[in-house]
Write an enzyme that holds these catalytic residues in place. Structure first.
Site, PDB file in Angstrom:
ATOM      1  N   LYS A 141     112.342  18.944 -63.013  1.00 33.06           N
ATOM      2  CA  LYS A 141     113.030  18.274 -64.136  1.00 33.06           C
ATOM      3  C   LYS A 141     112.021  17.683 -65.109  1.00 33.06           C
ATOM      4  O   LYS A 141     110.885  17.364 -64.745  1.00 33.06           O
ATOM      5  CB  LYS A 141     113.992  17.184 -63.636  1.00 33.06           C
ATOM      6  CG  LYS A 141     113.366  16.034 -62.830  1.00 33.06           C
ATOM      7  CD  LYS A 141     112.809  14.892 -63.657  1.00 33.06           C
ATOM      8  CE  LYS A 141     112.107  13.869 -62.779  1.00 33.06           C
ATOM      9  NZ  LYS A 141     111.247  12.935 -63.476  1.00 33.06           N
TER      10      LYS A 141
ATOM     11  N   ASP B  61     115.985  10.971 -57.685  1.00 35.18           N
ATOM     12  CA  ASP B  61     116.096  12.202 -58.472  1.00 35.18           C
ATOM     13  C   ASP B  61     116.790  13.338 -57.714  1.00 35.18           C
ATOM     14  O   ASP B  61     117.018  14.414 -58.282  1.00 35.18           O
ATOM     15  CB  ASP B  61     114.704  12.697 -58.891  1.00 35.18           C
ATOM     16  CG  ASP B  61     114.033  11.780 -59.900  1.00 35.18           C
ATOM     17  OD1 ASP B  61     114.748  11.039 -60.596  1.00 35.18           O
ATOM     18  OD2 ASP B  61     112.793  11.810 -59.976  1.00 35.18           O
TER      19      ASP B  61
HETATM   20  O1  C5P Z   1     113.888   7.051 -55.315  1.00 29.18           O
HETATM   21  P1  C5P Z   1     112.492   7.466 -55.027  1.00 29.18           P
HETATM   22  O2  C5P Z   1     112.129   7.238 -53.583  1.00 29.18           O
HETATM   23  O3  C5P Z   1     112.154   8.836 -55.482  1.00 29.18           O
HETATM   24  O4  C5P Z   1     111.537   6.508 -55.863  1.00 29.18           O
HETATM   25  C1  C5P Z   1     110.152   6.444 -55.621  1.00 29.18           C
HETATM   26  C2  C5P Z   1     109.663   5.077 -56.058  1.00 29.18           C
HETATM   27  O5  C5P Z   1     109.764   4.961 -57.479  1.00 29.18           O
HETATM   28  C3  C5P Z   1     110.473   3.919 -55.509  1.00 29.18           C
HETATM   29  O6  C5P Z   1     109.983   3.498 -54.273  1.00 29.18           O
HETATM   30  C4  C5P Z   1     110.295   2.860 -56.567  1.00 29.18           C
HETATM   31  O7  C5P Z   1     109.054   2.216 -56.393  1.00 29.18           O
HETATM   32  C5  C5P Z   1     110.191   3.657 -57.840  1.00 29.18           C
HETATM   33  N1  C5P Z   1     111.463   3.760 -58.574  1.00 29.18           N
HETATM   34  C6  C5P Z   1     111.951   2.633 -59.232  1.00 29.18           C
HETATM   35  N2  C5P Z   1     113.121   2.706 -59.923  1.00 29.18           N
HETATM   36  C7  C5P Z   1     113.806   3.863 -60.003  1.00 29.18           C
HETATM   37  C8  C5P Z   1     113.336   5.019 -59.350  1.00 29.18           C
HETATM   38  C9  C5P Z   1     112.151   4.928 -58.643  1.00 29.18           C
HETATM   39  O8  C5P Z   1     111.340   1.573 -59.182  1.00 29.18           O
HETATM   40  N3  C5P Z   1     114.939   3.904 -60.706  1.00 29.18           N
END
Ligand code: C5P
Length: 313
Positions: A21, A148
């Site tokens: 993406k 995502d």
């Molecule tokens: O959701 P995911 O595990 O892919 O996100 C990775 C990291 O990115 C999270 O641990 C967080 O630190 C950060 N993140 C965030 N806010 C979001 C998406 C991701 O702070 N909306």
């Protein structure tokens, strides 16, 4: 459905591909009590893919192949492994699956490569086990794996809210052509958000997605869309990796209609007017020596989909 019935009636292996993406707009709002940030984003799925083949095994295991697969975790940190555990848990099945992952999406590049693998694993296991879980259920499981992952399931172009998992698909006119510049070393998404918090500790509001951007998307107008591309994390990615500023400038000087850091970086996406423009820009960017490699792709494309099944016959 009992497991023995499933084993006698299901496929031997299932192959799924899932897209990368690009965030055409990424507005970052306040940090929430759960540590995530409120987002207002526009996702587009583009034609860079990871391919995942799943089959039954005695244990849960992942093998990773592809150009720069060395940075991909093979244990419980692998999002595809977590996805298998999550869907198996929902179905009450043992998570005994062998995953054969072929990486085509840049690793730690800000293009949701790990999330694409998780989405692929959900679709693949749903087919392998003939579980017939609905898209709604898969989206729910996906949201528990990563912010995502739901979009990688859905694909197309969509508005994303919450931490990125609340999606509203939007229609766009035609195809948009992209050149992606890959960097040598990845950036950690968590580290980029942490730096964002240091710079903006009192962020009060989530930015709005500009209507002009949605209108350019609807009209399939790349020339109007280019200057409207925006990413709140770009400033942070550039601070952590100053060489990216030169990469973005070079792409614009070479004729890109717009340039943006992908998500938390460090991949950079350049919007061009068509497929020929993409070939030309990719060749010229590669010639600058500023980037590790370049890829051409187009969007929107569908989310994670079954490419083929093998029933053993
Ligand atoms: O959701 P995911 O595990 O892919 O996100 C990775 C990291 O990115 C999270 O641990 C967080 O630190 C950060 N993140 C965030 N806010 C979001 C998406 C991701 O702070 N909306």
């Amino acid at each position: 459905m009992s497991i023995s019935l499933c084993l006698s009636s299901c496929f031997v292996s299932v192959t799924v591909r899932a897209p990368a993406k690009v965030n055409l707009f990424l507005g970052v709002g306040p940090r929430r009590p759960d540590g995530y940030h409120e987002l207002a984003t526009v996702f587009q799925a583009v034609s860079l893919y990871d391919e995942l083949r799943v089959r039954r095994a005695d244990e849960l295991r992942v093998d990773v192949r592809g150009d720069d697969s060395s940075g991909v975790p093979c244990g419980e940190d692998n999002l595809a492994v977590r996805a298998v555990r999550a869907i198996a848990h929902r179905l009450g099945y043992p998570p005994e699956i062998h995953l054969d992952l072929l990486k085509g999406i840049p690793v730690a590049g800000g293009m949701a490569g790990g999330s694409a693998d998780a989405a692929a694993a959900l679709v693949a296991c749903n087919a392998l086990w003939e579980a017939r879980l609905s898209t709604e259920v898969l989206l729910d499981i996906a949201a528990g794996i990563g912010s995502d992952v739901p979009f990688c399931l859905l694909g197309g172009t969509a508005l994303g809210y919450g931490r990125g998992e609340r999606l509203a698909p939007i229609l766009t006119g035609g195809t948009f052509h992209w050149v992606i510049a890959l960097a040598d070393v990845g950036l950690s998404t968590a580290a980029v958000y942490a730096e964002f918090d240091k710079r903006y500790p009192h962020r009060a509001q989530t930015p709005h997605i500009p209507p002009e951007l949605l209108s350019a998307l609807r009209d399939g107008d790349a020339a109007r869309l280019g200057p409207l591309l925006h990413n709140d994390l770009q400033e942070i990615a550039l601070a952590l990796r100053p060489s990216l500023a030169r990469t973005l400038e070079a792409g614009l000087e070479l004729g890109a209609l717009g340039a943006i850091v992908c998500g938390s970086g460090p991949s950079c996406a350049f919007l061009v007017g068509g497929a020929d423009g993409a070939i030309e820009l990719a060749a010229r960017l590669a010639g600058t020596g500023l980037v590790k490699a370049v890829r051409r792709c187009a969007g929107p494309v569908p989310g994670a989909r079954v490419l083929g099944t093998n029933d053993g016959s």
